[in-house]
Design a protein around this motif. Sequence first.
Motif, mmCIF file in Angstrom:
data_model
loop_
_atom_site.group_PDB
_atom_site.id
_atom_site.type_symbol
_atom_site.label_atom_id
_atom_site.label_comp_id
_atom_site.label_asym_id
_atom_site.label_seq_id
_atom_site.Cartn_x
_atom_site.Cartn_y
_atom_site.Cartn_z
ATOM 1 N N LEU A 61 0.895 -1.123 -0.066
ATOM 2 C CA LEU A 61 0.080 0.003 -0.207
ATOM 3 C C LEU A 61 0.917 1.322 0.143
ATOM 4 O O LEU A 61 0.653 1.904 -0.841
ATOM 5 N N ALA A 62 1.782 1.452 0.794
ATOM 6 C CA ALA A 62 2.879 2.519 0.926
ATOM 7 C C ALA A 62 3.536 2.720 -0.581
ATOM 8 O O ALA A 62 3.612 3.951 -0.820
ATOM 9 N N GLU A 63 3.640 1.582 -0.984
ATOM 10 C CA GLU A 63 4.520 1.807 -2.398
ATOM 11 C C GLU A 63 3.483 2.289 -3.566
ATOM 12 O O GLU A 63 3.954 3.264 -4.189
ATOM 13 N N GLN A 64 1.996 2.142 -3.513
ATOM 14 C CA GLN A 64 1.409 2.784 -4.420
ATOM 15 C C GLN A 64 1.007 4.132 -4.014
ATOM 16 O O GLN A 64 0.487 4.973 -5.065
ATOM 17 N N VAL A 65 0.810 4.342 -2.745
ATOM 18 C CA VAL A 65 0.734 6.068 -2.478
ATOM 19 C C VAL A 65 1.768 6.820 -2.040
ATOM 20 O O VAL A 65 1.730 7.912 -1.861
ATOM 21 N N ALA A 66 3.073 6.108 -2.138
ATOM 22 C CA ALA A 66 4.363 6.830 -1.811
ATOM 23 C C ALA A 66 4.232 8.374 -2.862
ATOM 24 O O ALA A 66 4.618 9.471 -2.241
ATOM 25 N N PRO A 67 4.032 8.291 -3.923
ATOM 26 C CA PRO A 67 4.252 9.405 -4.706
ATOM 27 C C PRO A 67 3.435 10.531 -4.090
ATOM 28 O O PRO A 67 3.846 11.877 -4.501
ATOM 29 N N ALA A 79 6.293 10.224 -12.029
ATOM 30 C CA ALA A 79 6.896 8.829 -11.453
ATOM 31 C C ALA A 79 5.775 7.624 -12.291
ATOM 32 O O ALA A 79 4.696 8.094 -12.468
ATOM 33 N N ARG A 80 6.676 6.548 -12.514
ATOM 34 C CA ARG A 80 6.001 5.533 -13.530
ATOM 35 C C ARG A 80 6.390 4.309 -12.299
ATOM 36 O O ARG A 80 7.490 3.930 -12.181
ATOM 37 N N PHE A 81 5.197 3.553 -12.010
ATOM 38 C CA PHE A 81 5.187 2.503 -11.098
ATOM 39 C C PHE A 81 5.848 1.222 -11.830
ATOM 40 O O PHE A 81 5.175 1.000 -12.987
ATOM 41 N N ILE A 82 6.907 0.501 -11.311
ATOM 42 C CA ILE A 82 7.391 -0.357 -12.108
ATOM 43 C C ILE A 82 7.084 -1.749 -11.246
ATOM 44 O O ILE A 82 6.711 -2.759 -11.748
ATOM 45 N N GLY A 83 7.474 -1.686 -9.872
ATOM 46 C CA GLY A 83 7.302 -2.817 -8.971
ATOM 47 C C GLY A 83 8.629 -3.600 -8.801
ATOM 48 O O GLY A 83 8.888 -3.868 -7.671
ATOM 49 N N LYS A 84 9.049 -4.350 -9.713
ATOM 50 C CA LYS A 84 10.426 -4.934 -9.671
ATOM 51 C C LYS A 84 11.252 -4.572 -10.683
ATOM 52 O O LYS A 84 10.958 -4.544 -11.862
ATOM 53 N N PRO A 85 12.391 -4.441 -10.620
ATOM 54 C CA PRO A 85 13.287 -4.679 -9.242
ATOM 55 C C PRO A 85 13.473 -3.384 -8.257
ATOM 56 O O PRO A 85 13.876 -3.485 -7.105
ATOM 57 N N LEU A 104 15.331 8.934 -12.017
ATOM 58 C CA LEU A 104 15.549 8.367 -10.668
ATOM 59 C C LEU A 104 14.993 6.988 -10.726
ATOM 60 O O LEU A 104 14.054 6.972 -11.420
ATOM 61 N N LEU A 105 15.555 6.085 -10.081
ATOM 62 C CA LEU A 105 15.307 5.013 -9.849
ATOM 63 C C LEU A 105 14.751 4.713 -8.228
ATOM 64 O O LEU A 105 15.933 5.156 -7.574
ATOM 65 N N ILE A 106 13.569 4.637 -7.978
ATOM 66 C CA ILE A 106 13.173 4.939 -6.517
ATOM 67 C C ILE A 106 12.691 3.512 -5.912
ATOM 68 O O ILE A 106 11.801 2.831 -6.593
ATOM 69 N N GLU A 107 13.278 3.337 -4.808
ATOM 70 C CA GLU A 107 12.591 2.071 -4.032
ATOM 71 C C GLU A 107 11.986 2.505 -2.902
ATOM 72 O O GLU A 107 12.583 3.421 -1.953
ATOM 73 N N VAL A 108 10.705 2.238 -2.515
ATOM 74 C CA VAL A 108 9.799 2.708 -1.353
ATOM 75 C C VAL A 108 10.001 1.562 -0.291
ATOM 76 O O VAL A 108 9.930 0.142 -0.544
ATOM 77 N N LYS A 109 10.556 1.991 0.848
ATOM 78 C CA LYS A 109 10.639 0.914 2.025
ATOM 79 C C LYS A 109 9.988 1.559 3.282
ATOM 80 O O LYS A 109 9.783 2.653 3.175
ATOM 81 N N THR A 110 9.404 0.696 4.036
ATOM 82 C CA THR A 110 8.608 1.073 5.278
ATOM 83 C C THR A 110 9.254 0.453 6.398
ATOM 84 O O THR A 110 9.709 -0.868 6.324
#
Length: 140
Positions: A61-67, A79-85, A104-110
């Motif tokens: 959920l955090a990945e989807q709303v992070a932007p 930003a465009r969601f890729i998911g992996k890697p 930018l390559l962005i990785e979201v972590k919680t």
Amino acid sequence: MIEQVLCYIKNTATAIPTAVLVILAVLLLLLIIQTIRLHKDRTSLRKDAIKRSRSVIGGQLAEQVAPFLPGFPCNPGDARFIGKPVDFIAFPGLTEDNTVHEVLLIEVKTGKSALSGREKEVRRAVAEGRVRYVEYRAGE
């Protein structure tokens, strides 16, 4: 009939040596204790699985709303969601002045989550400059 069964059990019980009865009682007790332990282990495993599942769902959920959260490194429209890697690829400046300032390559972590091995490899490739732009023309 019931009297005959009770009589048989009484006669059988008296025919079994006391040592064997003690051993059987101890084995029965151990079986009961082991059953209780297994039940407790199963309960704790289920609780752990539920906790991990909630953590994963929260992270997704955090990945989807992070932007749209404060502190995101660029405009959500860039930003465009890729998911992996990695979670996102972003092109800051694209929506404002139609100029890409950087990629930018962005990785979201919680929480306490850490980068996976694959995510670390991507980060290292970028840090070492092993990034390039490729134009592929299909059908040629």
